[in-house]
Write an enzyme that holds these catalytic residues in place. Structure first.
Site, mmCIF file in Angstrom:
data_model
loop_
_atom_site.group_PDB
_atom_site.id
_atom_site.type_symbol
_atom_site.label_atom_id
_atom_site.label_comp_id
_atom_site.label_asym_id
_atom_site.label_seq_id
_atom_site.Cartn_x
_atom_site.Cartn_y
_atom_site.Cartn_z
ATOM 1 N N GLN A 86 66.411 34.954 22.428
ATOM 2 C CA GLN A 86 66.863 35.489 21.146
ATOM 3 C C GLN A 86 65.711 35.487 20.144
ATOM 4 O OE1 GLN A 86 70.722 35.061 20.211
ATOM 5 N NE2 GLN A 86 70.428 36.286 18.389
ATOM 6 N N PHE A 87 64.910 36.552 20.172
ATOM 7 C CA PHE A 87 63.756 36.621 19.283
ATOM 8 C C PHE A 87 64.149 36.614 17.811
ATOM 9 C CE2 PHE A 87 64.845 41.084 19.509
ATOM 10 C CZ PHE A 87 64.499 41.596 18.260
ATOM 11 N N THR A 88 65.377 37.023 17.500
ATOM 12 C CA THR A 88 65.801 37.086 16.099
ATOM 13 C C THR A 88 65.917 35.704 15.450
ATOM 14 O OG1 THR A 88 68.138 37.165 16.721
ATOM 15 C CG2 THR A 88 67.008 39.276 16.420
#
Length: 150
Positions: free
Chosen positions: A78-80
């Site tokens: 989850q890069f966010t």
């Protein structure tokens, strides 16, 4: 590395209408990787996750780890989680590692977590459009950041 841990009664990850991972009682781990992350972050964070006492004992006190209760784990990239929101209304993801850095660290994280827990760890598909379903138990949700060990 930054994670959001959620104690779940059940969780699943679906890609293109197909369930790629599902668990019952355990942890859903959302994992964000940044360029500054290294093997030391993986070692510290997987140790913390495997042993974090956030499951209830017989007295209803959070005193047991995912390993103590025989729980399962799903790890979803989850890069966010590395969104910077200080300026404007559009988050910046400049701190999130690009796939060439993030994928090997993500895969190593899963491998080390499997070694520490002695169980197969479910995953999503890196970079895919994933649908994550969960039933948060408690709710218990904990944020851990290896660059800010609180």
């Amino acid at each position: 590395m930054r994670t959001v841990l959620q104690r779940v009664s059940k969780a699943s990850v679906t890609v293109d209408g197909e369930i790629v991972s599902s668990i019952g009682n355990g942890l859903l781990v959302l994992l964000g990787v940044e360029d500054a992350d290294a093997k030391e972050d993986i070692e510290w964070l997987t140790q913390k996750i495997a042993n974090l006492r956030i499951f209830n004992d017989g007295n209803g006190v959070m005193n047991r780890s995912v390993m103590d209760v025989g729980g399962d784990i799903i790890v979803v990239s989850q890069f966010t989680l590395h969104a910077q929101t200080k300026k404007g209304n559009r988050p910046s993801y400049i701190k999130a590692a690009k796939p060439d850095v993030a994928i090997p660290l993500y895969e190593e994280f899963v491998k080390v977590l499997e070694q520490k827990t002695g169980k197969k760890v479910g995953t999503g598909i890196f970079g895919a459009d994933m649908k994550v379903e969960l039933l948060n138990d408690g709710p218990v949700t904990i944020v851990i950041d290896t660059k800010n060990k609180e």
